[in-house]
Design a protein around this motif. Structure first.
Motif, PDB file in Angstrom:
ATOM      1  N   LYS A 185       2.371 -26.764  -6.964  1.00  0.00           N
ATOM      2  CA  LYS A 185       0.945 -26.497  -6.789  1.00  0.00           C
ATOM      3  C   LYS A 185       0.123 -27.780  -6.961  1.00  0.00           C
ATOM      4  CE  LYS A 185       0.874 -21.615  -8.153  1.00  0.00           C
ATOM      5  NZ  LYS A 185       0.275 -20.615  -9.073  1.00  0.00           N
ATOM      6  N   GLU A 186       0.466 -28.554  -7.962  1.00  0.00           N
ATOM      7  CA  GLU A 186      -0.269 -29.783  -8.227  1.00  0.00           C
ATOM      8  C   GLU A 186      -0.140 -30.761  -7.057  1.00  0.00           C
ATOM      9  OE1 GLU A 186      -0.397 -33.452 -11.516  1.00  0.00           O
ATOM     10  OE2 GLU A 186       0.980 -31.763 -11.774  1.00  0.00           O
ATOM     11  N   LYS A 187       1.066 -30.894  -6.515  1.00  0.00           N
ATOM     12  CA  LYS A 187       1.292 -31.841  -5.421  1.00  0.00           C
ATOM     13  C   LYS A 187       0.526 -31.431  -4.167  1.00  0.00           C
ATOM     14  CE  LYS A 187       4.933 -34.221  -2.830  1.00  0.00           C
ATOM     15  NZ  LYS A 187       4.457 -35.554  -3.204  1.00  0.00           N
ATOM     16  N   LEU A 188       0.585 -30.141  -3.821  1.00  0.00           N
ATOM     17  CA  LEU A 188      -0.097 -29.682  -2.622  1.00  0.00           C
ATOM     18  C   LEU A 188      -1.613 -29.806  -2.751  1.00  0.00           C
ATOM     19  CD1 LEU A 188       2.695 -28.594  -1.678  1.00  0.00           C
ATOM     20  CD2 LEU A 188       1.456 -26.664  -0.699  1.00  0.00           C
ATOM     21  N   LYS A 189      -2.143 -29.489  -3.927  1.00  0.00           N
ATOM     22  CA  LYS A 189      -3.589 -29.593  -4.115  1.00  0.00           C
ATOM     23  C   LYS A 189      -4.046 -31.051  -4.016  1.00  0.00           C
ATOM     24  CE  LYS A 189      -4.225 -25.339  -6.749  1.00  0.00           C
ATOM     25  NZ  LYS A 189      -4.631 -24.700  -8.036  1.00  0.00           N
ATOM     26  N   LYS A 190      -3.211 -31.966  -4.479  1.00  0.00           N
ATOM     27  CA  LYS A 190      -3.544 -33.386  -4.351  1.00  0.00           C
ATOM     28  C   LYS A 190      -3.544 -33.799  -2.882  1.00  0.00           C
ATOM     29  CE  LYS A 190      -2.199 -38.012  -5.914  1.00  0.00           C
ATOM     30  NZ  LYS A 190      -1.255 -38.800  -6.753  1.00  0.00           N
ATOM     31  N   GLN A 191      -2.543 -33.312  -2.119  1.00  0.00           N
ATOM     32  CA  GLN A 191      -2.488 -33.621  -0.693  1.00  0.00           C
ATOM     33  C   GLN A 191      -3.702 -33.074   0.038  1.00  0.00           C
ATOM     34  OE1 GLN A 191       1.430 -31.943   0.094  1.00  0.00           O
ATOM     35  NE2 GLN A 191       2.276 -33.995   0.425  1.00  0.00           N
ATOM     36  N   ILE A 192      -4.130 -31.874  -0.324  1.00  0.00           N
ATOM     37  CA  ILE A 192      -5.302 -31.274   0.314  1.00  0.00           C
ATOM     38  C   ILE A 192      -6.550 -32.096   0.017  1.00  0.00           C
ATOM     39  CG2 ILE A 192      -6.814 -29.245   0.306  1.00  0.00           C
ATOM     40  CD1 ILE A 192      -4.193 -27.628  -0.315  1.00  0.00           C
ATOM     41  N   THR A 193      -6.684 -32.544  -1.234  1.00  0.00           N
ATOM     42  CA  THR A 193      -7.829 -33.379  -1.617  1.00  0.00           C
ATOM     43  C   THR A 193      -7.866 -34.666  -0.793  1.00  0.00           C
ATOM     44  OG1 THR A 193      -7.753 -32.516  -3.880  1.00  0.00           O
ATOM     45  CG2 THR A 193      -8.939 -34.580  -3.533  1.00  0.00           C
TER      46      THR A 193
END
Length: 307
Positions: A227-235
């Protein structure tokens, strides 16, 4: 870099259960080779989708793969049948195309017309008989698993896939990949696939040559890290990368993820067609909405989804 264009069509009134699995498994194979192979997948392909993709990627495509209902004269796309003559006109504009894989029923009838229409060396994998849905999925997965190995030839991959299929104990399905399918209409049992084209040419074709060492991608080891990795990519605006990782870890059985991927694919096509200007306010607004949809989906994931 090789480019694989895959198109799938699966009408609800003659639904192919294993075609969805074929889409998912081939995507996984290619996704794991992202540093060696480029690819584009058209799910629920229409004639417009096929035209748009072949127009955009006309000088890049090395392999064209079709999975779905077909016969000797047509591919059955979502909106209507694509006739062989119109199909050949699209193929003629693809200057680097080397392999066509027509994974539907009785597509051998297209081969000579394709060869004559393109008038240059090309390899076509086609079927001489009806094929049931599960056999078509099994053969395609085995073929691409082998052909995407370094230094593997088309001939070698084909023989390996054929060997696996011949050895498999596969129960014939009711539905086959023919345009017209009737209950109890069983596909013929002999090995239906063949490779057509100049023998010397087809034997030499390789997709990936040795010598390119791809970096090892470290995948998240827990749901929290994921979850943390994907949210960073989205940002960071890396939606393509976020969706690729989501598919790799979660798969295409998650309907919400599939819907988000479809929305993102449509958005990119709108930009390619000029319906939306890249970087414009409307483009950024839609990309933000899609990013928020991914974030909302992530927040709803639990350990059962992760497993």
């Amino acid at each position: 870099m090789p480019f694989v264009l895959l198109a799938f069509s699966n009408k609800q009134d003659n639904y192919l259960e294993f075609l969805k699995k074929e889409t998912s498994e081939l995507r996984k194979i290619l996704l794991g080779l992202k540093d060696k192979i480029d690819y584009e997948i058209i799910s629920n392909a229409t004639t417009d989708d096929l035209f748009d993709a072949m127009t955009v990627f006309h000088d890049q495509v090395t392999v064209f793969h079709y999975g779905g209902h077909a016969d000797s004269l047509h591919l059955e796309l979502e909106n209507r049948n694509q006739g062989i003559e119109q199909f050949i006109q699209l193929l003629k504009g693809m200057s680097n195309l080397q392999i066509i894989f027509l994974n539907g029923c009785s597509t051998q009838g297209m081969v000579s017309k394709i060869m004559d229409g393109i008038d240059r060396d090309i390899a076509v994998i086609a079927t001489a008989t009806k094929v049931d849905d599960q056999r078509a999925f099994t053969f395609a997965k085995a073929f691409y698993s082998a052909f995407t190995q370094e230094n593997q030839t088309l001939e070698g991959a084909f023989e390996m896939a054929k060997s696996l299929l011949d050895a498999a104990d596969i129960q014939q399905a009711t539905f086959s990949r023919a345009i017209i399918s009737r209950p109890g209409d069983k596909p013929e049992s002999p090995m239906p696939w063949g490779v057509y084209g100049n023998v010397d040419f087809t034997k030499k074709i390789q997709l990936i040559k040795a010598g390119v060492v791809a970096p090892v991608k470290l995948l998240p080891g827990s749901l929290a890290e994921f979850k943390e990795k994907l949210k960073k990519q989205i940002t960071l605006g890396e939606i393509d990368e976020a969706l690729e990782l989501a598919e790799l870890k979660i798969g295409l059985d998650n309907d919400i993820l599939v819907n988000i991927m479809g929305r993102w694919s449509r958005h990119k096509k709108d930009i390619q067609r000029g319906n939306i200007i890249a970087g414009s306010e409307s483009a950024r607004l839609e990309e933000n909405r899609i990013g928020n949809s991914i974030t909302g989906w992530l927040d709803g994931l639990d350990e059962d989804d992760w497993k």
